[in-house]
Enzyme design. Structure first.
Site, PDB file in Angstrom:
ATOM      1  N   HIS A 183       0.830  -1.209   0.000  1.00  0.00           N
ATOM      2  CA  HIS A 183       0.000   0.000   0.000  1.00  0.00           C
ATOM      3  C   HIS A 183       0.861   1.254   0.000  1.00  0.00           C
ATOM      4  CE1 HIS A 183       0.434  -1.402   4.225  1.00  0.00           C
ATOM      5  NE2 HIS A 183       1.049  -0.245   4.242  1.00  0.00           N
ATOM      6  N   CYS A 481       2.505   0.880 -23.837  1.00  0.00           N
ATOM      7  CA  CYS A 481       1.587   1.476 -22.863  1.00  0.00           C
ATOM      8  C   CYS A 481       1.694   0.826 -21.497  1.00  0.00           C
ATOM      9  CB  CYS A 481       0.148   1.424 -23.370  1.00  0.00           C
ATOM     10  SG  CYS A 481      -0.467  -0.248 -23.558  1.00  0.00           S
TER      11      CYS A 481
HETATM   12  C1  PEP Z   1       0.007  -3.953 -19.572  1.00  0.00           C
HETATM   13  O1  PEP Z   1      -0.271  -5.124 -19.335  1.00  0.00           O
HETATM   14  O2  PEP Z   1       1.183  -3.526 -19.689  1.00  0.00           O
HETATM   15  C2  PEP Z   1      -1.068  -2.956 -19.715  1.00  0.00           C
HETATM   16  C3  PEP Z   1      -0.804  -1.736 -20.131  1.00  0.00           C
HETATM   17  O3  PEP Z   1      -2.317  -3.342 -19.361  1.00  0.00           O
HETATM   18  P1  PEP Z   1      -2.794  -3.524 -17.826  1.00  0.00           P
HETATM   19  O4  PEP Z   1      -1.682  -3.037 -16.941  1.00  0.00           O
HETATM   20  O5  PEP Z   1      -4.028  -2.712 -17.678  1.00  0.00           O
HETATM   21  O6  PEP Z   1      -3.026  -4.989 -17.755  1.00  0.00           O
END
Ligand code: PEP
Ligand code: MG
Length: 564
Positions: A183, A481
């Site tokens: 946390h 991402c």
């Molecule tokens: C990932 O897996 O890197 C991603 C961007 O999706 P999430 O973290 O939402 O699974």
């Protein structure tokens, strides 16, 4: 002396240590002389008061802190825990001892479960402390207030303490315990607090010690020498200057554009992302919007929510991920199976195919929202593993009126056949969190395997390179991402491996933007080669850091715009 831990974010701070007060001692194990009914009343009153106090702190703090504090309030109000306390008081314990023993029993049970649940065990200790402080009529142990800015050092911080930190006074936080999903780390990330958690050596730090807390280097330097201090001060000043500088589009030093985009889980964060220079959205996690829903949201409810997001980015690219339900983000209206390995089960595009109407409604809502705004909507599917899944998703998106449809590369399978996937999809977006989890076979929720959850591992980087190459050959964009894009050093490697845009939590945009502007295409390609050639994650990171520092030294101070 250097202490190693897990840094949260990439901030750096210098200050003197103030240690958290020691916890309340264990109450004596002796028979109570008081009337059991009176003891029971005292215990019940203190449990109720603690639950109310935690709920109130949660409401005051908001955000992720609210969820954590409300979970703690539920622990204090837990009926089976109250029954445990009652049994012990009736058997002759004092209220203090009964509370202590009952919480220890629950704590041990959670700790024994390992991983994520074990990381919640200290939350129970904190609740126990608070209830016993209330029984004793003393303040709950908490964050010290020495009257000057300080570096807070603790065994571990409770969520209540982390949520209430005075950010003008607390320069940084160092804890001896806690992992990347504890946390403390979650809340510190949300509040942009410089923090290093799980630094076991922190127990040896004393009040008044001068320290450099370097989250980006996963390190705390105790009693730094003059050079280390000067280096830290220079980097703090450079960071402050970057934060104050006008935001410009992401690019390399030779002008190669690398659009910097935002990861968002709600339209609420859009304005802040724009302020921090997000050039669009690279990942909108739609499942976060509907986590609490028991039934599928209607097309119109969804349309309204998506339009709120798209309106904030006129003329900009907004990549919306369709529901990634399952594993760590189950949605009751999509996932109803009890799976032994949910991360390997019906999640992402697999779950949506099994509930196709949910996917159709979502794409319909997105197409309608896009037609009401000027944003450039793109959609993508999570957890794709085959060309056939890619074809299914792209065809459905087009049928429902969305022109640009891509897939997330989160499985090694998708990375290894990226050329064939990109013959069908308009773009790929690499989710490094899951790609690392699946490549390293290390559950992203488990603290016990957190060391393996490292996107710097050359195996992960090699897969990213495969996708980069396939994208370049097909002339299709390859974004990143996952959290990896938010690391200013790794971001260079990712671009060197062929990433054409980077998407991250908005608070990371400034550091990554500055990092990219220091190097050109040839530089980042060289850094990628260094990382790929390394033996493991730590070696890759060290090799790239050394190469970056050597390039900076070669170019002299005039060229420095150092991200780290
Ligand atoms: C990932 O897996 O890197 C991603 C961007 O999706 P999430 O973290 O939402 O699974
Ligand atoms: Mg993912």
């Amino acid at each position: 002396m250097q202490l190693r831990g897990t840094g949260v974010g990439s901030g750096i701070a210098v200050g003197t240590v103030v240690r958290m007060a020691d916890p309340l001692p264990e109450p004596p194990d002796r028979r109570s002389e008081a009337d059991p009914e009176t003891e029971l009343e005292r215990a019940r009153a203190s449990l109720a008061a603690t639950a109310a106090d935690l709920t109130a702190r949660g409401s005051a703090a908001g955000g992720a802190a609210k969820d954590v504090l409300e979970a703690q309030a539920l622990m204090a109000a837990d009926p089976s825990l109250a029954t445990e306390v009652e049994t012990r008081v009736r058997a002759g314990s004092t209220a203090e001892r009964a509370v202590f023993d009952a919480f220890v029993g629950y704590r041990d049970m959670l700790a024994g479960m390992g991983g994520y649940l074990a990381e919640r065990a200290p939350d129970l200790d904190d609740v126990s402390q608070r209830v016993r402080a209330h029984l004793a009529g003393v303040p709950a142990p908490g964050v010290p207030a020495p009257g000057h800015p300080f570096v807070l050092v603790a065994g571990d911080l409770s969520p209540a303490d982390t949520a209430a930190l005075d950010l003008d006074q607390v320069l940084a936080v160092v804890t001896a315990e806690g992992g990347p999903t504890s946390h403390t780390a979650i809340l510190a990330r949300e509040k942009s607090i410089v923090a290093v958690v799980g630094a076991a050596g922190a127990v040896d730090l004393a009040d008044g010690d001068l320290v450099v807390v370097d989250a980006g280097a996963d390190a705390v330097i105790a009693s730094p020498d003059g050079e280390e201090l000067a280096d830290a001060e220079r980097r703090i000043a450079a960071r402050a200057a970057r934060a104050a500088a006008p935001v410009e589009p992401g690019r390399l030093s030779d002008g190669t554009p690398v659009p910097l985009l935002a990861n968002l889980g709600s339209a609420d964060g859009a304005a802040e992302a724009v302020r921090l220079g997000a050039e669009g959205v690279g990942l909108f996690r739609t499942e976060f919007v509907f986590l609490d829903a028991d039934v599928a949201p209607t097309v119109d409810e969804q349309r309204a929510e998506y339009a709120r997001l798209l309106e904030a980015f006129p003329g900009r690219k907004v990549v919306v991920r369709v529901l990634d339900a399952g594993a760590d983000k189950p949605l009751s209206f999509v996932n109803d199976d009890d799976e032994p390995n949910p991360a390997l089960g019906l999640r992402g595009i697999r779950a949506l195919r099994a509930a196709e109407q949910v996917l159709r409604d979502q794409l319909t809502a997105l197409a309608r929202a896009a037609s009401e705004t000027d944003a450039e909507l793109q959609v993508m599917a999570p957890m794709v593993a085959t060309v056939e899944e890619t074809r299914y998703f792209v065809a459905l998106a087009r049928e429902l009126g969305i022109g640009v449809a891509g897939v997330m590369v989160e499985t090694p399978a998708a990375a290894l056949i990226a050329d064939r996937v990109l013959a069908v999809a308009d773009f790929a977006s690499i989710g490094t969190n899951d790609l690392t989890q699946y490549t390293m076979a290390a559950d992203r929720l488990l603290g016990s395997v957190a060391a393996l959850q490292d996107p710097w591992h050359p195996a992960v980087l090699r897969l990213i390179g495969e996708v980069g190459e396939a994208g370049a050959e097909a002339g299709r964009p390859v974004g990143i991402c996952g959290e990896a894009a938010a690391d200013p050093l790794l971001a260079l490697v990712l671009v060197g491996l062929g990433a054409t845009s980077l998407s991250m939590s908005p608070s990371a945009l400034g550091d990554v933007r500055a990092s990219l502007r220091e190097f050109d295409r040839a530089d980042v390609a060289g850094l990628a080669r260094e990382a790929l050639a390394a033996e493991g994650a730590a070696e890759a990171r060290a090799a790239v850091r050394a190469a970056v520092e050597a390039m900076r030294a070669d170019r002299g101070p005039g060229s420095l715009n150092q991200a780290r």
